[in-house]
Design an enzyme around this catalytic site. Structure first.
Site, PDB file in Angstrom:
ATOM      1  N   LYS A 272       0.854  -1.180   0.000  1.00  0.00           N
ATOM      2  CA  LYS A 272       0.000   0.000   0.000  1.00  0.00           C
ATOM      3  C   LYS A 272       0.897   1.238   0.000  1.00  0.00           C
ATOM      4  CE  LYS A 272      -3.766  -2.191   2.598  1.00  0.00           C
ATOM      5  NZ  LYS A 272      -4.860  -2.046   1.630  1.00  0.00           N
ATOM      6  N   ASP A 283      -7.948  -4.080  10.133  1.00  0.00           N
ATOM      7  CA  ASP A 283      -8.279  -5.154   9.203  1.00  0.00           C
ATOM      8  C   ASP A 283      -8.577  -6.469   9.923  1.00  0.00           C
ATOM      9  OD1 ASP A 283      -8.841  -5.326   6.545  1.00  0.00           O
ATOM     10  OD2 ASP A 283      -6.809  -5.755   5.879  1.00  0.00           O
ATOM     11  N   ASP A 343      -2.556  -7.737  -2.004  1.00  0.00           N
ATOM     12  CA  ASP A 343      -3.367  -6.909  -1.121  1.00  0.00           C
ATOM     13  C   ASP A 343      -4.805  -7.427  -1.021  1.00  0.00           C
ATOM     14  OD1 ASP A 343      -3.775  -4.856   0.644  1.00  0.00           O
ATOM     15  OD2 ASP A 343      -4.155  -3.347  -0.881  1.00  0.00           O
ATOM     16  N   GLU A 345      -5.598 -10.120   0.452  1.00  0.00           N
ATOM     17  CA  GLU A 345      -5.224 -11.217   1.355  1.00  0.00           C
ATOM     18  C   GLU A 345      -6.383 -11.710   2.204  1.00  0.00           C
ATOM     19  OE1 GLU A 345      -5.822  -8.111   4.073  1.00  0.00           O
ATOM     20  OE2 GLU A 345      -4.815  -8.043   2.119  1.00  0.00           O
ATOM     21  N   ARG A 347      -9.531 -12.439   1.531  1.00  0.00           N
ATOM     22  CA  ARG A 347     -10.250 -13.575   0.945  1.00  0.00           C
ATOM     23  C   ARG A 347      -9.394 -14.839   0.992  1.00  0.00           C
ATOM     24  NH1 ARG A 347     -10.913 -10.509  -4.655  1.00  0.00           N
ATOM     25  NH2 ARG A 347     -10.978  -8.817  -3.139  1.00  0.00           N
TER      26      ARG A 347
END
Length: 509
Positions: A272, A283, A343, A345, A347
């Site tokens: 990012k 997250d 990014d 990640e 799922r």
């Protein structure tokens, strides 16, 4: 785990021991408002035309001496909802504390339009009393904000039940906020395990299982392991899958809830950039919500439910051992997944756990699978702050599951909007060449992808093998995906604990 303050029912607002009344209402038209408060508000109206917008701190001729009036604002339009009560209560309690109140007495009123407004008001007041876990630990003298809060509603026969319910729900939100809101080191995966063990001690009704052995993870959760690779070289960042199981005495429905627990998301090798990494300690709020809901279960102990909650705890680090785009990984379901963007990640760390839940569900009573995740920025752009998005597969849509969850959220102020997984979303993730079963993510910028939150749900269905259990299969399985990227709360504000209240209202209340 208990709340750090007591909540006491009060039969008479003349009771000693409180130094401020916190009154949540819109004017004095509701039934059951004490006459002393009515008189004072009407007197204040004569000198303050704006009192029903901004509220006031007023001197009252009662033992509490102060009245903190925190108005809900008008509630006479289709656009108004029950959140007016929780927001006014939170604002009122914070104002009371600023005015010097040490032992507030919350005055609740009823509203025919919003049957659960008293519960919602009390929950809003308790939200104002929350102190985040790191501040509690670093500055213990700052917590609790009060040692006691009183509650009056003019219906003493129902008040104890209302308080007990609010305490159970707030304990769940406490757990969810603690895990979800703490920084990446305070709630790295091993410390999440430590916290969860303390929150669910032996005998509480919730069984705990932790999978952290690297060989066991590689064998059972290969997609999870890919994300965990970079972090696994540092002991304090090593991932784990935490299972929490509750089983009632007369099970009529079994829920399997998988939560995304990315303790920090750097984006991995697709790092990012441009300042958007800040805040990525949130997250893990999906896994935090799972723990929070399980905490409520451990207190209310519903007979009709069995719930298996899974917390996929991992750090998406960047380094020489990181997974990268173009890798081909065989998932637990036997599907070959090509990585398109590291990014994406979330799922990855849920898909194998969801597959395991599906395997268990096939032999369970009336099963329903769920995933909860701060999964996509697209969800936030779609619905804006404060809203969870719910998506059903075919079997869940047949029974209007997200519609029921939306109604439950509306009743208790934990709002949800509805989206639909369409054929285009599955097509987005279908393999494009021989030997490629699933594409993990588009190579375009995730934040700019069209149908981003819907397509992510389709990936979870495909990667877990749930596409084999749709409406036309011999064993259809209900599945709902909840994207809480917009409702979980953003740094530096406290985490919200969403969607614990909506789930509790849907399945427990």
């Amino acid at each position: 785990m208990e709340l750090p303050y007591t909540i006491s029912p009060v039969v008479n607002i003349n009771e000693d021991g409180y130094d401020g009344l916190v009154f949540i209402s819109h004017g004095t038209k509701e039934n059951g408002i004490p006459q002393e408060i009515k008189n004072l508000i009407k007197e204040a109206e004569s000198i303050d035309n704006n009192i029903h917008e901004d509220g006031a701190v007023l001197k009252i001729n009662l033992p509490a001496k102060r009245l903190i009036y925190s108005p809900t604002g008008a509630l006479n339009s289709d656009i108004h909802d029950v959140r007016h009560f929780s927001e006014a209560a939170k604002k009122g309690v914070l104002r009371a504390l600023k005015s010097g109140v040490k032992t507030p007495l919350l005055v609740l009123v009823s509203n025919e339009k919003f049957p659960k407004c008293q519960l919602v008001t009390l929950l809003g007041a308790l939200e104002a009393l929350y102190v985040n876990i790191q501040y509690r630990e670093d500055r213990p003298e700052k917590s609790p904000k009060v040692k006691k809060i009183g509650v009056w509603n003019g219906q003493s026969q129902d008040l104890n039940k209302l308080i007990d319910l609010a305490k159970a729900l707030e304990c769940g939100r406490y757990v969810a906020r603690d895990v979800g809101g703490a920084d990446p080191e305070r709630m790295c995966a091993p410390k999440v395990e430590e916290y969860v063990r303390s929150a669910f001690p032996a005998g509480c009704g919730v069984k705990l299982e932790v999978i952290k052995d690297e060989e066991a993870l590689k064998k059972g959760y290969p997609l999870f392991c890919a994300v965990n690779r970079a972090a696994s070289v540092i002991d304090r960042h090593k991932g784990r899958v935490i299972y929490l199981t509750y089983e009632g005495s007369s099970v009529k429905e079994t829920l399997f809830i998988v939560g995304k627990g990315v303790t920090y998301d750097t984006g991995g090798a697709d790092i990012k950039a441009g300042g958007i990494m800040a805040g990525m300690s949130r997250d893990k709020c999906g896994a935090a919500a799972v723990a929070g809901f399980m905490k409520v279960l451990s207190i209310l102990k519903p007979a009709h439910l069995k719930v298996v909650g899974a917390m996929s705890m991992v750090r998406n680090s960047v380094g020489e051992n990181a997974y990268v785009s173009d890798e081909m990984i065989m998932s637990r379901s036997g599907r070959r997944v090509r990585v398109g963007n590291t990014d994406a990640e979330g799922r990855m760390i849920m898909a194998d756990v969801l597959c395991h839940a599906k395997e268990l569900a096939l032999n369970s009573v009336n099963p329903h699978l769920m995933t909860i995740a701060t999964l996509t920025g697209h969800a936030h752009r779609t619905v804006g702050d404060g809203y969870t998005i719910g998506l059903d597969n075919g079997p869940a849509r047949k029974v209007d599951n997200v519609q029921k969850l939306q109604k439950a959220g509306d009743e208790i102020g934990d709002m949800l909007e509805i989206s639909v997984i369409r054929r285009e979303d599955y097509a987005e993730h279908k393999g494009k060449v021989e030997g490629e079963d699933i594409v993990q993510c588009t190579n375009r910028s995730i934040s700019q992808a069209s149908r981003g939150h819907q397509a992510a749900g389709a990936f979870l269905v495909l990667a877990s093998g749930l596409d084999e259990h749709g409406l036309d299969s011999n064993k259809p399985v209900r599945y709902t995906h909840l994207d809480i990227a917009a409702s979980s709360g953003h740094v530096p504000e406290n985490a919200t604990g969403a969607p614990v209240l909506a789930l509790a209202n849907r399945y427990l209340l």
